[in-house]
Scaffold this motif. Structure first.
Motif, PDB file in Angstrom:
ATOM      1  N   LEU A 164       0.854  -1.185   0.000  1.00  0.00           N
ATOM      2  CA  LEU A 164       0.000   0.000   0.000  1.00  0.00           C
ATOM      3  C   LEU A 164       0.890   1.235   0.000  1.00  0.00           C
ATOM      4  O   LEU A 164       1.806   1.354   0.822  1.00  0.00           O
ATOM      5  CB  LEU A 164      -0.900   0.004   1.232  1.00  0.00           C
ATOM      6  CG  LEU A 164      -2.070  -0.986   1.248  1.00  0.00           C
ATOM      7  CD1 LEU A 164      -2.800  -0.907   2.582  1.00  0.00           C
ATOM      8  CD2 LEU A 164      -3.031  -0.696   0.112  1.00  0.00           C
ATOM      9  N   THR A 165       0.624   2.139  -0.922  1.00  0.00           N
ATOM     10  CA  THR A 165       1.422   3.364  -1.044  1.00  0.00           C
ATOM     11  C   THR A 165       0.619   4.538  -0.528  1.00  0.00           C
ATOM     12  O   THR A 165      -0.522   4.766  -0.964  1.00  0.00           O
ATOM     13  CB  THR A 165       1.824   3.604  -2.514  1.00  0.00           C
ATOM     14  OG1 THR A 165       2.499   2.455  -3.011  1.00  0.00           O
ATOM     15  CG2 THR A 165       2.741   4.804  -2.616  1.00  0.00           C
ATOM     16  N   LEU A 166       1.203   5.277   0.394  1.00  0.00           N
ATOM     17  CA  LEU A 166       0.539   6.454   0.952  1.00  0.00           C
ATOM     18  C   LEU A 166       0.719   7.636   0.003  1.00  0.00           C
ATOM     19  O   LEU A 166       1.831   7.940  -0.427  1.00  0.00           O
ATOM     20  CB  LEU A 166       1.139   6.792   2.324  1.00  0.00           C
ATOM     21  CG  LEU A 166       0.573   8.023   3.037  1.00  0.00           C
ATOM     22  CD1 LEU A 166      -0.912   7.839   3.351  1.00  0.00           C
ATOM     23  CD2 LEU A 166       1.365   8.303   4.313  1.00  0.00           C
ATOM     24  N   HIS A 167      -0.403   8.305  -0.347  1.00  0.00           N
ATOM     25  CA  HIS A 167      -0.367   9.437  -1.266  1.00  0.00           C
ATOM     26  C   HIS A 167      -0.802  10.718  -0.538  1.00  0.00           C
ATOM     27  O   HIS A 167      -1.720  10.682   0.299  1.00  0.00           O
ATOM     28  CB  HIS A 167      -1.289   9.191  -2.463  1.00  0.00           C
ATOM     29  CG  HIS A 167      -0.769   8.153  -3.407  1.00  0.00           C
ATOM     30  ND1 HIS A 167       0.054   8.437  -4.463  1.00  0.00           N
ATOM     31  CD2 HIS A 167      -0.956   6.805  -3.430  1.00  0.00           C
ATOM     32  CE1 HIS A 167       0.350   7.319  -5.113  1.00  0.00           C
ATOM     33  NE2 HIS A 167      -0.250   6.316  -4.505  1.00  0.00           N
ATOM     34  N   ARG A 282      -7.903   5.548   5.164  1.00  0.00           N
ATOM     35  CA  ARG A 282      -7.770   5.207   6.578  1.00  0.00           C
ATOM     36  C   ARG A 282      -8.182   6.410   7.401  1.00  0.00           C
ATOM     37  O   ARG A 282      -7.588   7.484   7.306  1.00  0.00           O
ATOM     38  CB  ARG A 282      -6.352   4.783   6.914  1.00  0.00           C
ATOM     39  CG  ARG A 282      -6.198   4.365   8.372  1.00  0.00           C
ATOM     40  CD  ARG A 282      -4.839   3.727   8.636  1.00  0.00           C
ATOM     41  NE  ARG A 282      -4.703   3.418  10.038  1.00  0.00           N
ATOM     42  CZ  ARG A 282      -4.141   4.223  10.952  1.00  0.00           C
ATOM     43  NH1 ARG A 282      -3.649   5.394  10.560  1.00  0.00           N
ATOM     44  NH2 ARG A 282      -4.064   3.874  12.214  1.00  0.00           N
ATOM     45  N   TRP A 287     -11.223   1.775   7.990  1.00  0.00           N
ATOM     46  CA  TRP A 287     -10.795   1.878   6.599  1.00  0.00           C
ATOM     47  C   TRP A 287     -12.037   1.950   5.710  1.00  0.00           C
ATOM     48  O   TRP A 287     -13.095   1.426   6.063  1.00  0.00           O
ATOM     49  CB  TRP A 287      -9.963   0.669   6.187  1.00  0.00           C
ATOM     50  CG  TRP A 287      -8.643   0.557   6.889  1.00  0.00           C
ATOM     51  CD1 TRP A 287      -8.432   0.167   8.181  1.00  0.00           C
ATOM     52  CD2 TRP A 287      -7.359   0.827   6.339  1.00  0.00           C
ATOM     53  NE1 TRP A 287      -7.090   0.174   8.479  1.00  0.00           N
ATOM     54  CE2 TRP A 287      -6.405   0.576   7.365  1.00  0.00           C
ATOM     55  CE3 TRP A 287      -6.902   1.258   5.104  1.00  0.00           C
ATOM     56  CZ2 TRP A 287      -5.040   0.730   7.176  1.00  0.00           C
ATOM     57  CZ3 TRP A 287      -5.531   1.408   4.901  1.00  0.00           C
ATOM     58  CH2 TRP A 287      -4.617   1.162   5.925  1.00  0.00           C
ATOM     59  N   GLN A 315      -6.052   9.424   5.604  1.00  0.00           N
ATOM     60  CA  GLN A 315      -4.906   9.048   4.771  1.00  0.00           C
ATOM     61  C   GLN A 315      -5.399   8.272   3.559  1.00  0.00           C
ATOM     62  O   GLN A 315      -6.328   7.467   3.663  1.00  0.00           O
ATOM     63  CB  GLN A 315      -3.902   8.193   5.560  1.00  0.00           C
ATOM     64  CG  GLN A 315      -3.256   8.945   6.721  1.00  0.00           C
ATOM     65  CD  GLN A 315      -2.448   8.025   7.620  1.00  0.00           C
ATOM     66  OE1 GLN A 315      -2.901   6.957   7.987  1.00  0.00           O
ATOM     67  NE2 GLN A 315      -1.235   8.444   7.955  1.00  0.00           N
ATOM     68  N   TYR A 317      -4.475   5.630   0.576  1.00  0.00           N
ATOM     69  CA  TYR A 317      -3.567   4.555   0.179  1.00  0.00           C
ATOM     70  C   TYR A 317      -4.038   3.970  -1.150  1.00  0.00           C
ATOM     71  O   TYR A 317      -5.248   3.834  -1.382  1.00  0.00           O
ATOM     72  CB  TYR A 317      -3.525   3.434   1.217  1.00  0.00           C
ATOM     73  CG  TYR A 317      -2.867   3.813   2.518  1.00  0.00           C
ATOM     74  CD1 TYR A 317      -1.509   3.599   2.715  1.00  0.00           C
ATOM     75  CD2 TYR A 317      -3.614   4.381   3.556  1.00  0.00           C
ATOM     76  CE1 TYR A 317      -0.910   3.942   3.920  1.00  0.00           C
ATOM     77  CE2 TYR A 317      -3.018   4.730   4.760  1.00  0.00           C
ATOM     78  CZ  TYR A 317      -1.665   4.501   4.930  1.00  0.00           C
ATOM     79  OH  TYR A 317      -1.067   4.841   6.115  1.00  0.00           O
ATOM     80  N   HIS A 319      -3.103   0.620  -3.768  1.00  0.00           N
ATOM     81  CA  HIS A 319      -2.370  -0.613  -4.061  1.00  0.00           C
ATOM     82  C   HIS A 319      -2.404  -0.806  -5.578  1.00  0.00           C
ATOM     83  O   HIS A 319      -3.449  -1.091  -6.145  1.00  0.00           O
ATOM     84  CB  HIS A 319      -3.008  -1.805  -3.352  1.00  0.00           C
ATOM     85  CG  HIS A 319      -2.071  -2.961  -3.152  1.00  0.00           C
ATOM     86  ND1 HIS A 319      -1.352  -3.535  -4.183  1.00  0.00           N
ATOM     87  CD2 HIS A 319      -1.708  -3.647  -2.028  1.00  0.00           C
ATOM     88  CE1 HIS A 319      -0.624  -4.522  -3.713  1.00  0.00           C
ATOM     89  NE2 HIS A 319      -0.809  -4.601  -2.410  1.00  0.00           N
ATOM     90  N   GLU A 337      -2.340  -4.592   8.129  1.00  0.00           N
ATOM     91  CA  GLU A 337      -1.891  -3.229   8.389  1.00  0.00           C
ATOM     92  C   GLU A 337      -2.319  -2.782   9.783  1.00  0.00           C
ATOM     93  O   GLU A 337      -1.544  -2.137  10.508  1.00  0.00           O
ATOM     94  CB  GLU A 337      -2.465  -2.273   7.330  1.00  0.00           C
ATOM     95  CG  GLU A 337      -1.908  -2.459   5.931  1.00  0.00           C
ATOM     96  CD  GLU A 337      -0.458  -2.029   5.812  1.00  0.00           C
ATOM     97  OE1 GLU A 337      -0.016  -1.222   6.646  1.00  0.00           O
ATOM     98  OE2 GLU A 337       0.227  -2.506   4.889  1.00  0.00           O
TER      99      GLU A 337
END
Length: 589
Positions: A164-167, A282, A287, A315, A317, A319, A337
């Motif tokens: 998972l990439t946080l943007h 999140r 979520w 936040q 995320y 994928h 997570e």
């Protein structure tokens, strides 16, 4: 006789200098070729080892999930007897599931619960049972137990399924309930980049469908040509029917591609199915999984308990790997997570890989059973091949007369050294197992087959080593009254033993890496227990590697590479021992 003047003219002329220059150039080219060959071989070896080591690294660590577990007396030992037989019959699998349900009470659907249960290993319940049996005083208490994570949870932690990439985002979020779903809205275009990626995926799918439509069109033309060329009415009708079906499929694919292109070029929201990137929000401990997305929001499903007071701290995320292309689902990723955030996940060195036997579950599989099988098999091999091979070499080199029969034996020994190993497996299957009744899949059977395969190597090495002993040693021994037997065993054999041991170790190293002959005699069977003798069912390291490489679970890929490294270490040690013995006891006559 050539005069000095002529010699000077011959070797000092321009032609001589040109020839010398060509010879030096040829020598330099040969050296360059040799260096290039060595560098190429070294590069290939480095690439091979890097590939194996990089893949094997994941097998040397394992993941644990720590959860509070309530060991209720009513569930384990209702009568409080302390009897191990009663405690052992308790449903520890159900206790482990109860721990997961208590940790994630918001997972209620049956399908979601199955996914939740899959984040811990099937063998974790047996470890919980073993701990309670070893310490019955834990019954009635609530303890923190380290559950072994499943292979998919372990691989997710190691990044094998992507991460998972946080943007970053700029807007503030609003979430409005709408039945079982929620509407998400931001006052900024925080989701525009995801929408653009989804639109680009639609164009890719459209291109693929058009390519498939072109193939269907080619098929239609072929079948129409066959129908036109056919004189049989039934065959012609069949070809025309196939051409019509191809045309219908072509039209369907073109219509689908057109619709995808239209959706990709127009604005508006897009549905996120399992073939699209996963988009998750999140908010505190909850979520939201997007099922539909637009530039400023979308529709989603809440996982957890959403607290509106925490909307200011949200936040985003993404994928990138679609859920359809990975074994870990979005729900499982969210649960893992959450556990990581709460500190309930840890990674430790995987001692189990070196101490456990084989298993269908990748996280439980180890090489100890195969290593023990290799030990017993090699023990049988050395006990049979070494004395028989050395005695045969002594006879052929020191006592056998030079006649047709002995020459025939020598030729066949040399030929047997080059016979493919699977032939020895067929021999063992038909003779040792079929005729003599040696137990199938036992180290005894494998050891006998490998001993027969190794005998020619030992005999040839032993004869070469004894032939290198100077004849003066034999003459001196015979001259002081020793018999031919005493000369062979008291003088020639001890002096040639370093070479014999070197050849034997190299032959054993070759036998240790063999797979084909052992597969033929049944040592490819799935063996969980660690063999304790030569008559127990067993497998060996090369066969274990072969079996794991054929398993579909992705986690076995790392374990296959790790087992290859272990086998390579054994082979390097054995070859290093052979080099040491040769250097240590080498004699120069």
């Amino acid at each position: 006789m050539v005069s000095m003047a002529k010699l000077s003219k011959m070797h000092g002329s321009a032609e001589s200098a040109q020839r010398l220059k060509k010879r030096k150039a040829a020598q330099m080219r040969l050296q360059a070729y040799g260096i290039a060959a060595i560098m190429l071989a070294g590069a290939a070896l480095i690439v091979l080892m890097w590939s194996v080591i990089s893949k094997a690294s994941g097998a040397f660590t394992e993941t644990y999930i720590t959860l509070p577990v309530t060991l209720q007396t009513a569930d384990i030992d209702p009568g409080n007897t302390g009897d191990p037989s009663i405690i052992g019959r308790a449903n520890f699998g159900g206790i482990a599931k109860d721990a997961l349900k208590a940790a994630f009470p918001y997972v209620r659907a049956r399908k979601d619960k199955r996914q939740m249960y899959d984040i811990i290993s099937a063998g974790a319940a047996f470890e919980l049972r073993a701990m309670v049996l070893a310490k019955p005083s834990l019954i009635g208490q609530t303890i923190d137990f380290r559950f072994l994570a499943s292979d998919i949870a372990d691989l997710y932690r190691k990044g094998s399924y992507g991460k998972l990439t946080l943007h970053p985002h700029q807007g503030s979020l609003t979430i409005t309930p709408d039945g079982k779903s929620v509407n998400i809205a931001s006052n900024a275009s925080d989701f525009a980049f995801v929408l653009a990626r989804v639109k680009a995926d639609l164009l890719g799918k459209a291109t693929f469908n058009r390519d498939q439509a072109a193939l269907q069109e080619n098929g239609r033309r072929v079948f129409e040509e066959r129908a036109a060329a056919s004189e049989d009415s039934e065959i012609k009708a069949a070809h025309l029917t196939e051409a019509t079906q191809r045309q219908a499929e072509r039209d369907r694919l073109i219509a689908l591609a057109t619709d995808l292109e239209l959706r990709a070029t127009q604005g508006g929201a897009e549905t996120l199915d399992k073939s699209a990137p996963s988009v998750l929000l999140r908010v505190g401990g909850a979520w939201v999984k997007f099922t539909e997305i637009s530039a400023q929001g979308g529709v989603g499903k809440v996982i957890g308990t959403l607290d509106p007071a925490q909307l200011a701290d949200w936040q985003l995320y993404v994928h990138d790997t679609p859920e359809a292309l990975r074994k870990v689902s979005d729900l499982q990723a969210i649960l893992i997570e959450n556990l990581q955030i709460s500190g309930g996940v840890e990674t430790s060195f995987n001692t189990r890989f070196f101490t456990a036997g084989d298993s269908r579950e990748p996280e439980l599989a180890g090489i100890w059973g195969a290593a023990a099988g290799s030990f017993w098999t090699m023990l049988v091999t050395i006990l049979l091949a070494f004395p028989i091979g050395v005695m045969a070499a002594v006879y052929l080199e020191e006592f056998a007369k030079k006649n047709i029969w002995n020459s025939f034996i020598e030729v066949n020994i040399n030929n047997l050294a080059a016979v493919p190993s699977i032939v020895f497996g067929l021999l063992g299957l038909s003779i040792f197992l079929g005729f003599f009744g040696v137990p199938r899949s036992a180290p005894l059977a494998g050891g006998i087959v490998l001993a027969v395969m190794t005998l020619p190597t030992i005999i040839i090495a032993a004869r070469a080593s004894m032939a290198a002993v100077p004849p003066s040693i034999r003459d001196a021994a015979l001259g002081i009254g020793a018999s031919k037997l005493q000369t062979a065993f008291h003088h020639v054999l001890p002096l040639s033993m370093p070479g014999i041991l070197t050849g034997t170790i190299i032959g054993m190293a070759r036998a240790l890496g063999e797979t084909a002959p052992l597969i033929m005699i049944g040592m490819v069977a799935f063996i969980v227990d660690v063999p304790k003798g030569i008559m127990d069912s067993a497998t060996v390291l090369p066969v274990q590697i072969y079996r794991w490489s054929d398993f579909p679970e992705r986690a076995f890929e790392a374990r296959t590479s790790a087992a290859i490294l272990v086998l390579l270490v054994f082979l390097i040690i054995m070859n290093g021992l052979a080099v040491f013995l040769r250097k240590r006891f080498e004699r120069r006559w």
